[in-house]
Design a protein around this motif. Sequence first.
Motif, PDB file in Angstrom:
ATOM      1  N   ASN A   1       0.738  -0.899  -0.056  1.00 30.37           N
ATOM      2  CA  ASN A   1       0.049   0.042  -0.057  1.00 30.37           C
ATOM      3  C   ASN A   1       0.873   1.465  -0.124  1.00 30.37           C
ATOM      4  O   ASN A   1       0.388   2.355  -0.278  1.00 30.37           O
TER       5      ASN A   1
ATOM      6  N   VAL B   1       1.655   4.348   5.542  1.00 35.34           N
ATOM      7  CA  VAL B   1       0.312   4.522   5.213  1.00 35.34           C
ATOM      8  C   VAL B   1      -0.739   4.059   6.233  1.00 35.34           C
ATOM      9  O   VAL B   1      -0.486   2.856   6.650  1.00 35.34           O
ATOM     10  N   SER B   2      -1.851   4.613   6.584  1.00 35.41           N
ATOM     11  CA  SER B   2      -2.691   4.168   7.507  1.00 35.41           C
ATOM     12  C   SER B   2      -3.427   3.052   6.819  1.00 35.41           C
ATOM     13  O   SER B   2      -3.926   3.023   5.523  1.00 35.41           O
ATOM     14  N   THR B   3      -4.046   2.215   7.630  1.00 34.61           N
ATOM     15  CA  THR B   3      -4.703   1.094   7.470  1.00 34.61           C
ATOM     16  C   THR B   3      -6.203   1.063   7.886  1.00 34.61           C
ATOM     17  O   THR B   3      -7.066   0.300   7.662  1.00 34.61           O
TER      18      THR B   3
ATOM     19  N   GLU C   1      -9.339  10.005   7.762  1.00 36.38           N
ATOM     20  CA  GLU C   1      -9.417   8.733   7.002  1.00 36.38           C
ATOM     21  C   GLU C   1      -8.296   8.577   5.857  1.00 36.38           C
ATOM     22  O   GLU C   1      -8.130   9.742   5.346  1.00 36.38           O
ATOM     23  N   ASN C   2      -7.925   7.433   5.544  1.00 36.98           N
ATOM     24  CA  ASN C   2      -6.993   7.348   4.593  1.00 36.98           C
ATOM     25  C   ASN C   2      -6.119   8.092   4.192  1.00 36.98           C
ATOM     26  O   ASN C   2      -5.834   8.909   3.467  1.00 36.98           O
TER      27      ASN C   2
ATOM     28  N   SER D   1      -1.539   9.042   5.349  1.00 36.39           N
ATOM     29  CA  SER D   1      -0.242   8.787   5.305  1.00 36.39           C
ATOM     30  C   SER D   1       0.749   9.953   5.768  1.00 36.39           C
ATOM     31  O   SER D   1       0.301  11.175   5.789  1.00 36.39           O
TER      32      SER D   1
ATOM     33  N   GLU E   1      -7.426  11.871   2.740  1.00 34.89           N
ATOM     34  CA  GLU E   1      -8.765  12.143   2.170  1.00 34.89           C
ATOM     35  C   GLU E   1      -9.792  12.694   3.053  1.00 34.89           C
ATOM     36  O   GLU E   1     -10.622  13.525   2.551  1.00 34.89           O
TER      37      GLU E   1
END
Length: 408
Positions: A214, A264-266, A277-278, A280, A294
């Motif tokens: 990712n 990167v966050s999951t 949300e979403n 990095s 995002e």
Amino acid sequence: MKKTTIRKYARLIARVGANIQKGQPVRIFINADQFEFATVLTDECYKAGAAKVEIDWDWQPVTKLNYRYQSVKTLSKVDEWQEARLKQMTEELPCRIYIISDDPDGLKGVNPDKMQRVKMARCKITKPYRDAIENLHQWTIAAVPSYAWAKKVFPDMKKNAAYEKLWQEILASVRVTDDNDPFEAWRQHNENFIERCNWLNSRKFDYLEYHSSNGTDFKCSLLPQGHWCGGGETTKQGVYFNPNLPTEEIFTSPVKGKCEGTLVSTKPLSYDGQLIENFSFTFKDGRVISHTAEKGDDILEKMISMDDGARMLGELALIPCDSPINNTGILFYETLFDENASCHVALGMGFNDAVDGFMDMTNDECKALGINDSSIHVDFMIGAPDMTITGYKDGKATPIFVNGNWAF
């Protein structure tokens, strides 16, 4: 949910989480709508030997109104009686029990700049007191469901069904059932942590590398004097307690300012009642130099601007994808649970107890060795099914995680 099972959970919090000692004062931090659980928990604290139990009530809708109507100056003021309470805490060393039940979206709409300015101002007063009790008392964080939180987690269920379902999942995560002995379950759980920690500590890795498809590509140095921790902790007075209920993590604090690459966050992050949300982060020379999201990118910027240490890492935590909480497939929208479903790291304050010999060291001495200092400690999740984590010692590579799970 059976009242006897809920009481068993309250007993676990008092005796295994906080491990209240006879004659010790207790402070419970809990939302006002959880008065029934607060009553049961208070009873169990007294039965565990508490000399006195004080409750600090909170209510998220009122907090939101305070931010809407009060000025930054008013919100930032720490009144004399509040500071006296903090001073009292350093003298009495009470067990502190935090019960989480907030709506993950409960502070949506609050100006993040206003919230940051208030937190920065208050931290100047409150942080020295927090530092003064480091490793000197027991504390624990647990959770009970609220209807708003339950509907966020299970939006397709009716309110009462979602509430009951969240109760079931919380109790399962902390190893409480109608007919088991949760004390024994936690004894075995902590023994498993000790085995993992012993293996990691015997390797004395110089640094770790993280990779997943990712976009996570990251390297972080470890303290030569550091070690891995997991499960319960021990105060300087020799009292063993479990600070997080639930917990599945084995963690350490890395060297302050020595990491490079992108994480990167999951999973989403709920920070100050608002969702991010979403996202990095990219690090250079140990500091966040850029970030994307995002949703909530402005909140990220406020978070890492709290102080100098907020842009640096204070924790690395290892949790396999094949863990009980992750296997539920549930996104809890609450870090206490979501961090225990995934490898994560934390920006901000590091842990003194990740330093060899910390019991005989001052807070300043631990920080001088490379433990990061900050007014924040914010975990975010980076674990992925294809993640590899490799430890290096004198240039030799040893697999720690392969395809998201332990390699040993």
